[in-house]
Design a protein around this motif. Structure first.
Motif, PDB file in Angstrom:
ATOM      1  N   ARG A  15       0.873  -1.182   0.000  1.00 55.50           N
ATOM      2  CA  ARG A  15       0.000   0.000   0.000  1.00 55.50           C
ATOM      3  C   ARG A  15       0.901   1.221   0.000  1.00 55.50           C
ATOM      4  NH1 ARG A  15      -5.243  -1.433   1.694  1.00 55.50           N
ATOM      5  NH2 ARG A  15      -5.751   0.717   2.130  1.00 55.50           N
TER       6      ARG A  15
ATOM      7  N   ARG B 170      -5.930  -1.132  -6.750  1.00 56.70           N
ATOM      8  CA  ARG B 170      -7.021  -0.455  -6.054  1.00 56.70           C
ATOM      9  C   ARG B 170      -6.526   0.909  -5.615  1.00 56.70           C
ATOM     10  NH1 ARG B 170      -8.826  -2.890  -0.532  1.00 56.70           N
ATOM     11  NH2 ARG B 170      -9.073  -4.821  -1.693  1.00 56.70           N
TER      12      ARG B 170
ATOM     13  N   GLU C 103      -7.684   4.010  -3.029  1.00 58.15           N
ATOM     14  CA  GLU C 103      -8.651   4.372  -1.990  1.00 58.15           C
ATOM     15  C   GLU C 103      -8.528   5.863  -1.704  1.00 58.15           C
ATOM     16  OE1 GLU C 103      -7.520   1.828   1.155  1.00 58.15           O
ATOM     17  OE2 GLU C 103      -8.293   0.036   0.161  1.00 58.15           O
ATOM     18  N   GLU C 104      -9.685   6.495  -1.598  1.00 55.68           N
ATOM     19  CA  GLU C 104      -9.694   7.926  -1.278  1.00 55.68           C
ATOM     20  C   GLU C 104      -9.172   8.130   0.144  1.00 55.68           C
ATOM     21  OE1 GLU C 104     -10.297  10.479  -3.251  1.00 55.68           O
ATOM     22  OE2 GLU C 104     -10.484   9.010  -4.873  1.00 55.68           O
TER      23      GLU C 104
ATOM     24  N   PRO D  95      -4.606   9.892  -0.697  1.00 51.90           N
ATOM     25  CA  PRO D  95      -5.208   8.620  -1.137  1.00 51.90           C
ATOM     26  C   PRO D  95      -4.141   7.524  -1.220  1.00 51.90           C
ATOM     27  CG  PRO D  95      -5.061  10.161  -2.959  1.00 51.90           C
ATOM     28  CD  PRO D  95      -4.670  10.937  -1.738  1.00 51.90           C
TER      29      PRO D  95
END
Lengths: 256, 210
Positions: free
Chosen positions: A166, A181, A183-184, A191
């Motif tokens: 991440r 992916r 993500e906000e 993000p």
């Protein structure tokens, strides 16, 4: 009753005999295989894997992929399944060290995983893409490693999400092309994106390098002999066996 | 479940030690095992490819593997002959086979080269050639002689280079290949000869004769 020497001798002979048959003879027969020469623009087969794929082989090994996936196309059945054009032979494994042939098929065979011709894939389910560009296939593979059931609903493969990272997307940055992916950010944070880690990239590079479709003498491609015969009949190369005599030798005259 | 009676607990009498008797091996068993061995050997002989490391299933023998492989586009002897020709012959006969007006007659389209039987040109390569020669109707007279190659080239090399010359389509030649087995008897027959051939001598030898 002291038959110690006899028992030792018979055990020794038994083990020596099987060792000679199962280890020594194959080593003498196949121990000095060389890559097979291929027609001019192609490199000899098999070539050594490029650096990242070579690292990926170690990832493949350490993740235990070979426990469930084989890399061996058997002569019966597997070709009909579309897992390869021909069976695999000893030659195909020259570049692999250690050898990760595998012995159990809980997942599909991966010997020809890197063959990307449209409509011919080494996996029983088909990729969703039409063109099978390298990037598309790699993206498919990353998603499959991250969440196997997302791509193949009935897959029993464990998720390898721990090979992914991440990472925050900093201001001015765009998301990675291979990001699975995005993500906000909550509460004013940046993000985050999920991107393949170095091990996942190496593993995918290795999987894309898997192909056993080069013609070798031991396992010719089906129909290769007929195709070559047809071509030589129409193209007529310099080595025909026709016996055409343009001028009979009897016209030779002794010069005065 | 009842308890055993004392009579049942008493050990068996010890004088009845079991004895292993002897019996001859039945001949039908020997025959059956022999038959099984024979069938197994035949099966192994037929399907194991003689344990050749290049034979894998589904091929049962090396010949079947070979048959399934595409044939090379040209005769291997032809390819070998190209090397021999460029090494030994091309300096006089030239790489294009057209010869040289001061050294050697042409090979491309030559009636000597394209003769039905190669027995005369095998002799020329073995012992060399001297004197005037008529090739395809044109007379040539050279000051030099063609060298004998019998000590330099073996039968296979001579067959290869003659195959290359006779089958070279780039030169317009299209005749039958020459095999080493055709060279060997001629080499044997002309073993005592140590002079060059001349046209008169060669024309006395019938085509196809050894």
């Amino acid at each position: 009753m002291n038959h110690g020497a006899l028992i030792f001798l018979s055990a020794f002979v038994t083990i020596a005999f099987s060792w000679a048959g199962l280890v020594m003879t194959p080593q003498l027969q196949l121990g000095r295989l060389e890559p097979v020469p291929q027609p001019a623009p192609q490199p000899d087969y098999p070539t050594a894997r490029p650096g990242l794929a070579q690292q990926g082989l170690q990832v493949y090994r350490s993740m235990g992929c070979a426990e469930c996936h084989t890399q061996q196309v058997r002569p019966e059945g597997d070709v009909e399944r579309g897992w390869g054009q021909r069976r695999t032979v000893a030659q195909d494994y020259l570049a692999d060290r250690p050898l990760l042939v595998g012995s159990l098929r809980l997942g599909p065979d991966l010997a020809n995983f890197g063959v990307r011709e449209a409509g011919r894939f080494a996996v029983p389910w088909k990729y969703a893409t039409e063109t099978n560009h390298l990037e598309e296939t790699e993206a498919w593979l990353y998603r499959h490693l991250y969440q196997p059931r997302g791509q193949a609903p009935r897959s029993i493969m464990p998720s390898y999400a721990f090979l992914f990272e991440r990472r925050p997307i900093r201001p001015g940055q765009s998301a990675d092309a291979m990001a699975l992916r995005v993500e906000e950010g909550q509460g004013g944070r940046w993000p985050e994106q999920v991107v393949p880690g170095p091990k996942a990239r190496a593993l995918v590079a290795y999987l894309m390098s898997l192909r056993a479709d080069a013609p070798v003498f031991e396992a010719p491609l089906p129909g290769a002999a007929e195709a070559a015969a047809k071509q030589s009949a129409t193209n007529a190369p310099a080595g025909g066996t026709t016996n055409q005599v343009s001028a009979p030798i009897s016209t030779n005259t002794v010069s005065p | 479940m009842r308890n055993p009676t004392p009579a049942e607990l008493r050990p068996l009498p010890e004088d009845s030690e079991p004895q292993a008797g002897t019996a001859p091996t039945p001949m039908w068993l020997v025959g059956l095992l022999g038959l099984l061995f024979y069938v197994a050997t035949m099966s192994l002989d037929k399907q194991a490819g003689r344990f050749n490391p290049r034979v894998y299933t589904p091929y049962a023998s090396f010949e079947k593997v070979e048959a399934a492989n595409p044939k090379p586009a040209t005769d291997p002897l032809f390819e070998k002959g190209r090397g021999v020709y460029l090494t030994y012959c091309a300096s006089c006969h030239q790489a294009d086979g057209l010869g040289s007006p001061i050294q050697a007659p042409p090979l491309a389209g030559s009636d000597w080269v394209l003769a039905e039987h190669p027995n005369r040109i095998i002799r020329i390569v073995l012992n060399g050639m001297a004197g005037p020669i008529t090739v395809s109707g044109k007379s040539y007279t050279f000051n030099n002689v063609m060298l004998p190659w019998k000590d330099t080239l073996n039968d296979e090399q001579i067959a290869a280079v003659l195959t290359y010359i006779r089958m070279n389509k780039a030169w317009g030649n299209q005749a039958s290949p020459v095999r080493p087995e055709q060279v060997a008897p001629i080499r044997k027959a002309t073993a005592g000869r140590d002079t060059n051939w001349t046209q008169e001598e060669l024309l006395k030898i019938a085509l196809g004769a050894e």
